[in-house]
Scaffold this motif. Structure first.
Motif, PDB file in Angstrom:
ATOM      1  N   UNK A 131     -72.953  -8.124  78.300  1.00 40.98           N
ATOM      2  CA  UNK A 131     -71.193  -8.253  77.359  1.00 40.98           C
ATOM      3  C   UNK A 131     -71.305  -6.226  76.430  1.00 40.98           C
ATOM      4  N   UNK A 132     -72.638  -6.361  76.382  1.00 38.65           N
ATOM      5  CA  UNK A 132     -72.460  -5.759  74.823  1.00 38.65           C
ATOM      6  C   UNK A 132     -72.438  -4.456  75.028  1.00 38.65           C
ATOM      7  N   UNK A 133     -72.820  -4.298  77.009  1.00 40.44           N
ATOM      8  CA  UNK A 133     -71.663  -2.362  77.322  1.00 40.44           C
ATOM      9  C   UNK A 133     -69.793  -2.923  77.346  1.00 40.44           C
ATOM     10  N   UNK A 134     -69.838  -4.100  77.697  1.00 42.42           N
ATOM     11  CA  UNK A 134     -68.046  -4.109  77.611  1.00 42.42           C
ATOM     12  C   UNK A 134     -67.955  -4.244  75.647  1.00 42.42           C
ATOM     13  N   UNK A 135     -68.450  -4.427  75.393  1.00 47.95           N
ATOM     14  CA  UNK A 135     -68.695  -4.407  73.595  1.00 47.95           C
ATOM     15  C   UNK A 135     -68.519  -2.768  73.388  1.00 47.95           C
ATOM     16  N   UNK A 174     -64.636   1.500  71.443  1.00 47.57           N
ATOM     17  CA  UNK A 174     -64.253   2.805  70.902  1.00 47.57           C
ATOM     18  C   UNK A 174     -62.834   2.975  71.351  1.00 47.57           C
ATOM     19  N   UNK A 175     -62.363   1.803  71.289  1.00 46.49           N
ATOM     20  CA  UNK A 175     -60.520   1.436  70.587  1.00 46.49           C
ATOM     21  C   UNK A 175     -60.112   1.596  69.932  1.00 46.49           C
ATOM     22  N   UNK A 212     -63.978   2.018  83.070  1.00 46.30           N
ATOM     23  CA  UNK A 212     -65.238   1.147  83.232  1.00 46.30           C
ATOM     24  C   UNK A 212     -65.451   0.020  83.835  1.00 46.30           C
ATOM     25  N   UNK A 213     -64.543  -0.535  84.962  1.00 47.37           N
ATOM     26  CA  UNK A 213     -64.696  -1.768  85.855  1.00 47.37           C
ATOM     27  C   UNK A 213     -64.928  -1.319  86.974  1.00 47.37           C
ATOM     28  N   UNK A 266     -72.319   7.249  80.899  1.00 47.65           N
ATOM     29  CA  UNK A 266     -71.911   7.999  80.383  1.00 47.65           C
ATOM     30  C   UNK A 266     -69.813   7.427  80.280  1.00 47.65           C
ATOM     31  N   UNK A 267     -69.508   6.526  80.525  1.00 50.62           N
ATOM     32  CA  UNK A 267     -69.098   6.006  79.661  1.00 50.62           C
ATOM     33  C   UNK A 267     -68.551   5.626  78.558  1.00 50.62           C
ATOM     34  N   UNK A 268     -69.701   4.382  78.046  1.00 54.45           N
ATOM     35  CA  UNK A 268     -69.973   4.290  76.635  1.00 54.45           C
ATOM     36  C   UNK A 268     -70.311   4.751  75.661  1.00 54.45           C
ATOM     37  N   UNK A 269     -71.155   6.507  76.795  1.00 51.75           N
ATOM     38  CA  UNK A 269     -71.299   7.303  75.678  1.00 51.75           C
ATOM     39  C   UNK A 269     -72.564   7.023  74.329  1.00 51.75           C
ATOM     40  N   UNK A 270     -72.038   7.693  73.353  1.00 48.65           N
ATOM     41  CA  UNK A 270     -73.056   7.181  72.060  1.00 48.65           C
ATOM     42  C   UNK A 270     -72.904   5.921  71.390  1.00 48.65           C
ATOM     43  N   UNK A 271     -72.207   5.205  72.163  1.00 45.12           N
ATOM     44  CA  UNK A 271     -72.719   4.160  71.419  1.00 45.12           C
ATOM     45  C   UNK A 271     -73.028   3.023  71.217  1.00 45.12           C
TER      46      UNK A 271
END
Length: 507
Positions: free
Chosen positions: A174-178, A183-184, A260-261, A277-282
């Motif tokens: 879930x942390x990846x989803x968050x 970022x939105x 992401x999905x 690559x999708x998550x980036x620096x978060x």
């Protein structure tokens, strides 16, 4: 004097959304639960049986897609408290651990099995009462606990008859989803949907939108990429033609969520690389990726490779209390639905990490992780695959030829039972012997024991192999049937031995 009206008879119907379970179904479920419990016990988990009723406050509001009164639970008021039937076995565990934490070991590893109730709209295969079979570890933040739960889930599926290759445990965080959703910019969406009041009351646009987006992307395996895009955007028509409103997100936001999905690669390492690559620096998302990598490494060390457990970004789980790794067990074999269409059965178990659930009671963070197996769905899957549902044998029936000799028949049945053979004496009206055999047939009895007055005087019994007799009746000629090869005459003291021999031959 006016004639008193007759009280109308109650209707003999099962309430909507509920069903009755009979002999074989109950036995099959008990056998399945025993096998799963054996796996849980082997992993060091202890049994817990908690109350079926909790306070509404203790249960909390975590159910997804709630469109029923009382937030999806069956609740009633008692004095100043609202009580409810539990909707799962996890929320009660949080209460139990908070209440008894000083007496329990930490980490506390428990498994629990039993019915749960949800006040939801029923549908085909969707009931308001169903069985769950859970295992949880409370009190450790180690990713080894999550890896262990995933491995144990795979072992449990194989123990009940789902071979390797017919299932996959899908894992995400879930942390990846968050991390992706953080970022939105949802402010414009909030304004366009007229939710400014909610935004002002929560002071957190992310909290307003997060659960809506999670529930939408949780439908990915059912509606696919196109369906998810429609639900994230302007809305879609479901199979019945009804319009489902969308979340009104921008096309760029839809693209980011769908990217992401669909990040799953051909290996766990490739999937993790795509997700980075999708998550980036978060930072939150990066922490989630590190946790997934730890779990995958630990599973690989135990021999649980991608043939059983894979990382899949489309798994998000609908319940609102998950805070970290989440997982689902999906059956991958094809079945034919009621309309003759080829389908895959789908998810039969799921779970994840819920580090904040006990904190609701204690004020202190207590990390926890667990899994829940949908027993009824798993049974249905085994039936659909033809691995369960064979007609089970009933008891040996001792028929009654002479009502005055009931004590003799009870002696026979006691001897059979003492030898470990399931048996009963016919307790209906013995006048018509044909009805006794019809009864044995309806009970699916393997054997009927017959002793009339003549047999009693000779010290013998007649033992009828009902299973063989049914087969002969289907295919034999009349002359062959008259020879009665399925009926045996033996001395009374050989009753148990002959019955055992016939049962062994039937098996």
């Amino acid at each position: 004097m006016a004639k008193q009206k007759k009280q109308p008879r109650p209707k003999a119907i099962t309430p909507k959304g509920f069903r009755d379970y009979f002999g074989t179904e109950v036995t099959e479920r008990a056998e399945m639960l025993q096998k799963i419990a054996g796996v849980y016990h082997r992993y060091g988990f202890d049994a817990l049986e908690s109350s079926a009723v909790e306070t509404v406050e203790a249960l909390g509001k975590f159910l997804p897609d709630v469109d029923r009164p009382n937030e999806g639970v069956f609740a009633w008021q008692e004095d100043d408290d609202w009580l409810a039937l539990r909707y799962d076995l996890t929320a009660p565990l949080a209460r139990v651990f908070a209440q008894h934490r000083n007496d329990l070991p930490t980490p506390y590893r428990r498994y629990a099995m039993g019915p749960v109730w949800r006040n939801e709209k029923p549908g085909p295969g969707r009931f308001r009462q169903f069985y769950q079979c859970d295992a949880d570890t409370v009190g450790t933040a180690s990713m080894a606990a999550d890896a262990e739960i995933c491995a144990m889930l795979a072992d449990a599926l194989e123990a009940v008859g789902i071979p390797r290759g017919d299932y996959v445990v899908r894992l995400n965080n879930r942390k990846i989803v968050d991390g992706v959703l953080r970022s939105i910019d949802f402010d414009e969406v909030i304004r366009s949907r007229g939710l400014q009041e909610i935004m002002r009351s929560t002071q957190n646009t992310f909290d307003v939108m997060r659960d809506d987006v999670l529930r939408t992307i949780d439908k990915y395996d059912k509606v696919g990429e196109t369906g998810v895009r429609e639900l994230l955007g302007g809305g879609r028509l479901d199979a019945s033609g009804a319009y489902i409103p969308g979340l009104q997100l921008s096309e760029a936001t839809e693209d980011r969520i769908v990217e992401f999905l669909t990040s799953r690669g051909t290996s766990n390492d490739e999937t993790l690389e795509n997700l980075r690559a999708v998550v980036g620096t978060d930072q939150v998302g990066s922490n989630g990726l590190d946790e997934l990598e730890q779990i995958a490494t630990l599973l690989d060390a135990q021999g649980y490779g991608p043939d059983r457990i894979i990382i899949d970004p489309s798994v998000v789980r609908g319940l609102g209390y998950y805070t970290g790794p989440v997982f689902e067990a999906e059956l991958t074999f094809d079945i034919t639905d009621e309309k003759g269409r080829i389908r895959q059965f789908g998810s039969v178990a799921g779970g994840g990490r819920y580090d904040d659930l006990v904190k609701r009671f204690t004020g202190q963070e207590v990390p926890a992780t667990g899994v829940s197996v949908g027993v009824d769905r798993l049974l249905a899957a085994l039936h659909a695959k033809g691995r369960m549902g064979q007609t089970s044998k009933g008891p040996v029936v001792v028929t009654v030829m002479d009502r005055a000799r009931m004590a003799d028949y009870q002696t026979m049945v006691a001897e059979l039972r003492n030898a470990g053979i399931r048996a009963e004496v016919y307790l209906g009206n013995p006048k018509n012997f044909g009805n006794q055999l019809k009864y044995a047939d309806k009970r699916n009895s393997p054997i009927a024991v017959i002793q009339g007055s003549d047999e009693h005087e000779k010290g013998i019994v007649q033992i009828k192999d009902l299973i063989l007799g049914a087969k002969i009746a289907e295919s034999a000629t009349h002359e062959e049937w008259k020879e009665r090869p399925s009926q045996f005459e033996v001395p009374r003291d050989q009753l148990v031995a002959k019955v055992r021999q016939i049962l062994d031959g039937q098996d």
